[in-house]
Scaffold this motif. Structure first.
Motif, PDB file in Angstrom:
ATOM      1  N   LEU A  23      -6.588  -1.602  -0.373  1.00 31.53           N
ATOM      2  CA  LEU A  23      -5.647  -1.647   0.742  1.00 31.53           C
ATOM      3  C   LEU A  23      -5.276  -0.247   1.222  1.00 31.53           C
ATOM      4  CD1 LEU A  23      -3.370  -4.660  -0.207  1.00 31.53           C
ATOM      5  CD2 LEU A  23      -5.193  -4.564   1.484  1.00 31.53           C
ATOM      6  N   LEU A  24      -5.157   0.705   0.305  1.00 38.52           N
ATOM      7  CA  LEU A  24      -4.919   2.093   0.725  1.00 38.52           C
ATOM      8  C   LEU A  24      -6.070   2.591   1.584  1.00 38.52           C
ATOM      9  CD1 LEU A  24      -3.383   3.704  -2.492  1.00 38.52           C
ATOM     10  CD2 LEU A  24      -2.245   3.360  -0.277  1.00 38.52           C
ATOM     11  N   SER A  25      -7.282   2.209   1.216  1.00 44.52           N
ATOM     12  CA  SER A  25      -8.442   2.598   2.024  1.00 44.52           C
ATOM     13  C   SER A  25      -8.390   1.945   3.403  1.00 44.52           C
ATOM     14  CB  SER A  25      -9.741   2.192   1.317  1.00 44.52           C
ATOM     15  OG  SER A  25      -9.851   2.841   0.083  1.00 44.52           O
ATOM     16  N   LEU A  26      -8.095   0.645   3.437  1.00 45.82           N
ATOM     17  CA  LEU A  26      -7.989  -0.062   4.721  1.00 45.82           C
ATOM     18  C   LEU A  26      -6.877   0.512   5.597  1.00 45.82           C
ATOM     19  CD1 LEU A  26      -8.355  -3.864   3.868  1.00 45.82           C
ATOM     20  CD2 LEU A  26      -9.925  -2.459   5.179  1.00 45.82           C
ATOM     21  N   ARG A  27      -5.839   0.985   4.959  1.00 51.07           N
ATOM     22  CA  ARG A  27      -4.673   1.479   5.681  1.00 51.07           C
ATOM     23  C   ARG A  27      -4.754   2.968   5.992  1.00 51.07           C
ATOM     24  NH1 ARG A  27      -0.224  -2.161   2.254  1.00 51.07           N
ATOM     25  NH2 ARG A  27      -1.019  -4.141   3.046  1.00 51.07           N
ATOM     26  N   SER A  28      -5.861   3.609   5.622  1.00 50.89           N
ATOM     27  CA  SER A  28      -6.020   5.041   5.878  1.00 50.89           C
ATOM     28  C   SER A  28      -6.236   5.293   7.371  1.00 50.89           C
ATOM     29  CB  SER A  28      -7.200   5.603   5.078  1.00 50.89           C
ATOM     30  OG  SER A  28      -8.422   5.123   5.613  1.00 50.89           O
ATOM     31  N   ALA A  29      -5.940   6.506   7.797  1.00 51.52           N
ATOM     32  CA  ALA A  29      -6.074   6.872   9.212  1.00 51.52           C
ATOM     33  C   ALA A  29      -7.521   6.765   9.680  1.00 51.52           C
ATOM     34  CB  ALA A  29      -5.548   8.292   9.420  1.00 51.52           C
ATOM     35  N   ALA A  30      -8.468   6.987   8.788  1.00 51.38           N
ATOM     36  CA  ALA A  30      -9.880   6.943   9.178  1.00 51.38           C
ATOM     37  C   ALA A  30     -10.396   5.516   9.353  1.00 51.38           C
ATOM     38  CB  ALA A  30     -10.718   7.670   8.135  1.00 51.38           C
ATOM     39  N   VAL A  31      -9.949   4.596   8.514  1.00 56.33           N
ATOM     40  CA  VAL A  31     -10.501   3.237   8.512  1.00 56.33           C
ATOM     41  C   VAL A  31      -9.671   2.268   9.351  1.00 56.33           C
ATOM     42  CG1 VAL A  31     -11.125   1.286   7.017  1.00 56.33           C
ATOM     43  CG2 VAL A  31     -11.563   3.625   6.264  1.00 56.33           C
ATOM     44  N   ARG A  32      -8.380   2.440   9.373  1.00 50.38           N
ATOM     45  CA  ARG A  32      -7.496   1.464  10.020  1.00 50.38           C
ATOM     46  C   ARG A  32      -7.878   1.141  11.466  1.00 50.38           C
ATOM     47  NH1 ARG A  32      -2.098   0.964  12.237  1.00 50.38           N
ATOM     48  NH2 ARG A  32      -1.435  -1.142  11.723  1.00 50.38           N
ATOM     49  N   TRP A  80      -5.764 -11.605  10.365  1.00 50.80           N
ATOM     50  CA  TRP A  80      -5.395 -11.493   8.955  1.00 50.80           C
ATOM     51  C   TRP A  80      -5.918 -10.192   8.355  1.00 50.80           C
ATOM     52  CZ3 TRP A  80      -8.995 -11.333   5.015  1.00 50.80           C
ATOM     53  CH2 TRP A  80     -10.293 -11.757   5.323  1.00 50.80           C
ATOM     54  N   VAL A  81      -7.063  -9.696   8.832  1.00 44.62           N
ATOM     55  CA  VAL A  81      -7.588  -8.427   8.336  1.00 44.62           C
ATOM     56  C   VAL A  81      -6.734  -7.273   8.847  1.00 44.62           C
ATOM     57  CG1 VAL A  81      -9.587  -6.865   8.324  1.00 44.62           C
ATOM     58  CG2 VAL A  81      -9.924  -9.336   8.118  1.00 44.62           C
ATOM     59  N   SER A  82      -6.348  -7.337  10.109  1.00 41.86           N
ATOM     60  CA  SER A  82      -5.504  -6.262  10.647  1.00 41.86           C
ATOM     61  C   SER A  82      -4.130  -6.252   9.973  1.00 41.86           C
ATOM     62  CB  SER A  82      -5.379  -6.357  12.172  1.00 41.86           C
ATOM     63  OG  SER A  82      -4.809  -7.570  12.564  1.00 41.86           O
ATOM     64  N   ARG A  83      -3.643  -7.410   9.566  1.00 40.93           N
ATOM     65  CA  ARG A  83      -2.376  -7.442   8.816  1.00 40.93           C
ATOM     66  C   ARG A  83      -2.536  -6.788   7.452  1.00 40.93           C
ATOM     67  NH1 ARG A  83       0.775 -12.825   8.292  1.00 40.93           N
ATOM     68  NH2 ARG A  83       2.294 -11.379   7.462  1.00 40.93           N
ATOM     69  N   LEU A  84      -3.681  -6.991   6.807  1.00 41.78           N
ATOM     70  CA  LEU A  84      -3.933  -6.332   5.524  1.00 41.78           C
ATOM     71  C   LEU A  84      -3.959  -4.811   5.692  1.00 41.78           C
ATOM     72  CD1 LEU A  84      -6.725  -8.572   3.965  1.00 41.78           C
ATOM     73  CD2 LEU A  84      -4.381  -8.317   3.146  1.00 41.78           C
ATOM     74  N   ALA A  85      -4.415  -4.340   6.847  1.00 42.59           N
ATOM     75  CA  ALA A  85      -4.513  -2.902   7.102  1.00 42.59           C
ATOM     76  C   ALA A  85      -3.203  -2.300   7.579  1.00 42.59           C
ATOM     77  CB  ALA A  85      -5.612  -2.642   8.133  1.00 42.59           C
ATOM     78  N   ASP A  86      -2.202  -3.124   7.803  1.00 43.21           N
ATOM     79  CA  ASP A  86      -0.911  -2.630   8.290  1.00 43.21           C
ATOM     80  C   ASP A  86      -0.124  -2.002   7.142  1.00 43.21           C
ATOM     81  OD1 ASP A  86       1.608  -2.213   9.348  1.00 43.21           O
ATOM     82  OD2 ASP A  86       1.761  -4.204  10.256  1.00 43.21           O
ATOM     83  N   PRO A  87       0.168  -0.693   7.234  1.00 43.37           N
ATOM     84  CA  PRO A  87       0.907  -0.034   6.142  1.00 43.37           C
ATOM     85  C   PRO A  87       2.297  -0.625   5.892  1.00 43.37           C
ATOM     86  CG  PRO A  87      -0.041   1.576   7.654  1.00 43.37           C
ATOM     87  CD  PRO A  87      -0.228   0.236   8.286  1.00 43.37           C
ATOM     88  N   ALA A  88       2.851  -1.316   6.875  1.00 45.21           N
ATOM     89  CA  ALA A  88       4.178  -1.911   6.703  1.00 45.21           C
ATOM     90  C   ALA A  88       4.135  -3.215   5.912  1.00 45.21           C
ATOM     91  CB  ALA A  88       4.818  -2.155   8.071  1.00 45.21           C
ATOM     92  N   GLU A  89       2.947  -3.782   5.759  1.00 40.50           N
ATOM     93  CA  GLU A  89       2.818  -5.050   5.040  1.00 40.50           C
ATOM     94  C   GLU A  89       2.815  -4.821   3.530  1.00 40.50           C
ATOM     95  OE1 GLU A  89       2.983  -8.097   5.924  1.00 40.50           O
ATOM     96  OE2 GLU A  89       2.521  -8.134   8.062  1.00 40.50           O
ATOM     97  N   ALA A  90       3.134  -5.864   2.811  1.00 37.86           N
ATOM     98  CA  ALA A  90       3.131  -5.831   1.346  1.00 37.86           C
ATOM     99  C   ALA A  90       1.699  -5.965   0.831  1.00 37.86           C
ATOM    100  CB  ALA A  90       3.993  -6.968   0.810  1.00 37.86           C
ATOM    101  N   ILE A  91       1.570  -5.976  -0.471  1.00 43.31           N
ATOM    102  CA  ILE A  91       0.276  -6.199  -1.111  1.00 43.31           C
ATOM    103  C   ILE A  91       0.216  -7.669  -1.518  1.00 43.31           C
ATOM    104  CG2 ILE A  91      -1.131  -5.668  -3.140  1.00 43.31           C
ATOM    105  CD1 ILE A  91      -0.045  -2.833  -3.022  1.00 43.31           C
ATOM    106  N   PRO A  92      -0.831  -8.387  -1.116  1.00 46.72           N
ATOM    107  CA  PRO A  92      -0.943  -9.801  -1.508  1.00 46.72           C
ATOM    108  C   PRO A  92      -1.348  -9.912  -2.981  1.00 46.72           C
ATOM    109  CG  PRO A  92      -2.861  -9.156  -0.237  1.00 46.72           C
ATOM    110  CD  PRO A  92      -1.931  -7.968  -0.253  1.00 46.72           C
ATOM    111  N   TYR A  93      -0.362  -9.758  -3.861  1.00 47.39           N
ATOM    112  CA  TYR A  93      -0.643  -9.681  -5.290  1.00 47.39           C
ATOM    113  C   TYR A  93      -1.133 -11.001  -5.882  1.00 47.39           C
ATOM    114  CZ  TYR A  93      -0.565  -7.269  -9.714  1.00 47.39           C
ATOM    115  OH  TYR A  93      -0.967  -6.670 -10.871  1.00 47.39           O
ATOM    116  N   GLY A  94      -1.025 -12.079  -5.121  1.00 45.29           N
ATOM    117  CA  GLY A  94      -1.589 -13.344  -5.571  1.00 45.29           C
ATOM    118  C   GLY A  94      -3.083 -13.237  -5.835  1.00 45.29           C
ATOM    119  N   VAL A  95      -3.745 -12.317  -5.131  1.00 44.34           N
ATOM    120  CA  VAL A  95      -5.175 -12.084  -5.344  1.00 44.34           C
ATOM    121  C   VAL A  95      -5.401 -11.550  -6.767  1.00 44.34           C
ATOM    122  CG1 VAL A  95      -7.158 -10.708  -4.597  1.00 44.34           C
ATOM    123  CG2 VAL A  95      -5.606 -11.698  -2.893  1.00 44.34           C
TER     124      VAL A  95
END
Length: 171
Positions: free
Chosen positions: A117-126, A135-150
């Motif tokens: 998620l840090l990679s997805l949320r990085s300035a280069a990848v986001r 749902w993918v863009s929400r995962l890349a949103d730095p304001a979102e939580a981590i879906p720890y259920g995974v």
């Protein structure tokens, strides 16, 4: 209990934790019915595995400890309420000492998830990810939580072979 029914009762664990993980990724929410279904299915699976009443008591004690730990982590805002409930309901199935395997595997999976998620949320990848599904863009949103259920689901699947239910599935 017929072997097919025994295996089906035990297979509810992976089916339900995978459902929880998918829901968490897509909506950042784990519906209450999933941990409740895990709790409701446990007696049938315990019967299928031939657990004794004292062993069931140990499973209940482990689940209570996991719920207390999950509630503490929720209070500290380290995990969501759905994650805490899923964590405790999986611990009910794992018992002792398989919960140690479950917690260790979930922690490792959580670390890998955080790095992803840090990679997805990085300035280069986001910016690239934002063109994908919502749902993918929400995962890349730095304001979102981590879906720890995974991570909890990954830990449950990894620990299943250490659980008292492994023999029912031939693991």
């Amino acid at each position: 209990m017929p072997p097919v029914l025994a295996a089906a009762s035990v297979l509810l664990l992976p089916a339900l934790v995978l459902t929880a993980a998918a829901s968490d990724v897509a909506t950042f929410r784990i519906p209450n019915w999933i941990p409740l279904a895990l709790i409701a299915a446990f007696p049938l699976a315990a019967l299928a595995a031939g657990l004794s009443l004292p062993a069931v008591g140990v499973h209940l004690a482990v689940a209570a400890a996991a719920l207390a730990l999950g509630m503490a982590m929720f209070a500290l805002r380290w995990m969501g309420g759905g994650d805490a409930k899923l964590f405790a309901s999986v611990a009910l199935w794992m018992g002792w000492p398989a919960t140690l395997t479950f917690v260790g595997a979930a922690a490792l999976a959580g670390g890998a998830l955080a790095i992803l998620l840090l990679s997805l949320r990085s300035a280069a990848v986001r910016p690239l990810v934002l063109t994908g599904p919502r749902w993918v863009s929400r995962l890349a949103d730095p304001a979102e939580a981590i879906p720890y259920g995974v991570a909890i689901a990954a830990g449950a699947l990894a620990a299943l072979s250490a659980s008292p239910f492994a023999h029912v599935l031939g693991l």
